[in-house]
Write an enzyme that holds these catalytic residues in place. Structure first.
Site, PDB file in Angstrom:
ATOM      1  N   HIS A   1       0.834  -1.206   0.000  1.00 18.64           N
ATOM      2  CA  HIS A   1       0.000   0.000   0.000  1.00 18.64           C
ATOM      3  C   HIS A   1       0.866   1.252   0.000  1.00 18.64           C
ATOM      4  CE1 HIS A   1      -2.711   2.912   2.313  1.00 18.64           C
ATOM      5  NE2 HIS A   1      -3.352   2.693   1.180  1.00 18.64           N
ATOM      6  N   ARG A   2       0.771   2.008  -1.095  1.00 19.89           N
ATOM      7  CA  ARG A   2       1.648   3.174  -1.280  1.00 19.89           C
ATOM      8  C   ARG A   2       3.110   2.749  -1.151  1.00 19.89           C
ATOM      9  NH1 ARG A   2      -1.817   7.303   2.643  1.00 19.89           N
ATOM     10  NH2 ARG A   2      -3.854   6.540   1.973  1.00 19.89           N
TER      11      ARG A   2
ATOM     12  N   GLU B   1       0.577  -0.595  -4.770  1.00 22.10           N
ATOM     13  CA  GLU B   1      -0.570   0.291  -4.973  1.00 22.10           C
ATOM     14  C   GLU B   1      -0.076   1.708  -4.804  1.00 22.10           C
ATOM     15  OE1 GLU B   1      -3.914   2.850  -3.419  1.00 22.10           O
ATOM     16  OE2 GLU B   1      -2.003   2.295  -2.482  1.00 22.10           O
TER      17      GLU B   1
ATOM     18  N   ASP C   1      -1.099   6.182  -5.736  1.00 22.83           N
ATOM     19  CA  ASP C   1      -2.131   7.179  -6.029  1.00 22.83           C
ATOM     20  C   ASP C   1      -1.579   8.199  -7.003  1.00 22.83           C
ATOM     21  OD1 ASP C   1      -3.978   6.399  -3.617  1.00 22.83           O
ATOM     22  OD2 ASP C   1      -1.985   6.698  -2.754  1.00 22.83           O
TER      23      ASP C   1
ATOM     24  N   HIS D   1      -0.692  10.903  -2.615  1.00 24.67           N
ATOM     25  CA  HIS D   1      -2.028  10.548  -2.135  1.00 24.67           C
ATOM     26  C   HIS D   1      -2.939  11.751  -1.932  1.00 24.67           C
ATOM     27  CE1 HIS D   1      -5.092   9.694   0.959  1.00 24.67           C
ATOM     28  NE2 HIS D   1      -5.203   8.539   0.313  1.00 24.67           N
TER      29      HIS D   1
ATOM     30  N   GLU E   1      -4.357   3.989  -8.337  1.00 26.67           N
ATOM     31  CA  GLU E   1      -5.623   4.565  -7.882  1.00 26.67           C
ATOM     32  C   GLU E   1      -5.691   6.014  -8.341  1.00 26.67           C
ATOM     33  OE1 GLU E   1      -8.149   5.905  -3.946  1.00 26.67           O
ATOM     34  OE2 GLU E   1      -6.585   4.379  -3.687  1.00 26.67           O
TER      35      GLU E   1
ATOM     36  N   LYS F   1      -7.009   9.486  -7.998  1.00 29.43           N
ATOM     37  CA  LYS F   1      -7.610  10.304  -6.949  1.00 29.43           C
ATOM     38  C   LYS F   1      -8.393  11.488  -7.520  1.00 29.43           C
ATOM     39  CE  LYS F   1      -6.807   9.390  -3.248  1.00 29.43           C
ATOM     40  NZ  LYS F   1      -7.379   8.334  -2.349  1.00 29.43           N
TER      41      LYS F   1
ATOM     42  N   ASP G   1       0.321  -2.011   4.379  1.00 32.43           N
ATOM     43  CA  ASP G   1       1.499  -1.168   4.625  1.00 32.43           C
ATOM     44  C   ASP G   1       2.725  -1.996   4.989  1.00 32.43           C
ATOM     45  OD1 ASP G   1       0.023   1.211   4.279  1.00 32.43           O
ATOM     46  OD2 ASP G   1      -0.535   1.278   6.385  1.00 32.43           O
TER      47      ASP G   1
END
Length: 227
Positions: free
Chosen positions: A9-10, A36, A38, A51, A103, A105, A222
């Site tokens: 995640h990120r 992943e 953003d 993000h 993703e 945003k 994470d």
């Protein structure tokens, strides 16, 4: 028990500043099969990996990221050490076999994301290792209208039934629910309708084990080393 795909995640946000090249590299080092991230679009049309809508929380800058040019953005630092990367830089750094879950945003970034993905596929990156997701389902409609081949993931906090119905309408690959919304019944419903399950953001051991017991396809976390 199923061993799900591990998606950082990120990047590996529990170990390195989120959405930085260092974070993505750390996720891969810790065994993640995907990352992943953003994206937003800069004032001059470049895709930047970040993000928040504003720069304030993560950088030494201020204000909306969409009001800054790429040159402005590159002058800023994340955690006093790292630059904000562009999507192109992430593609360049990530091996072809690593899934990149983008993703979106900001809806204004959609067309640029589709163009970037198309360029990557033309240059040899596997489209099976690219996935576009969004909480803004109109964004996913637009992606599908622009390109019928890009794999799509429908992000949802809790409304699984609506997400399934929408995923069918755009021929999505996967549903991306908050892990707290999942149970045996709705996991079965998602499976019966032919969608993969990529759940987020699963960090605690007890939650990780529950997701494994539900046989989800991917865990977004994470801490890739905990899966």
């Amino acid at each position: 028990m199923n061993q799900p795909r591990i998606i950082g995640h990120r990047g590996a946000a529990g170990h390195a500043p989120e959405n930085t090249l260092a974070s993505f590299a750390k996720a891969i080092d810790l065994g993640a099969q995907g990352i992943e991230l953003d994206v937003h679009v800069s004032a001059d049309g470049h895709l930047v990996v970040f993000h928040d809508e504003t720069l304030d929380r993560m950088t030494n800058g201020f204000g909306a990221i969409c009001h800054h040019t790429l040159t402005d953005v590159k002058k800023l630092s994340v955690d006093k050490t790292h630059q904000i990367p562009t999507l192109a830089e992430v593609f360049n750094e990530c091996p072809n076999e690593i899934l990149i879950n983008i993703e979106i945003k900001d809806a204004k970034a959609t067309q640029a994301v589709v163009r970037s993905i198309s360029e990557q596929i033309k240059s040899g990156r596997s489209d099976s290792n690219i996935l576009v997701s969004s909480f803004d389902w109109n964004v996913l409609k637009l992606v599908r209208a622009m390109n019928t081949n890009i794999p799509l993931g429908v992000l949802t906090e809790k409304n699984i039934t609506q997400a399934i119905d929408f995923a069918q309408s755009i021929q999505a690959l996967s549903i991306h629910p908050n892990h707290r919304a999942l149970d045996v019944e709705n996991v079965s419903l998602i499976r019966e309708n032919g969608f993969q399950i990529h759940t987020w953001t699963v960090n605690e051991p007890v939650d990780i084990e529950r997701m494994k017991s539900l046989n989800v396809d991917a865990i977004i976390t994470d801490y890739p080393d905990r899966i």
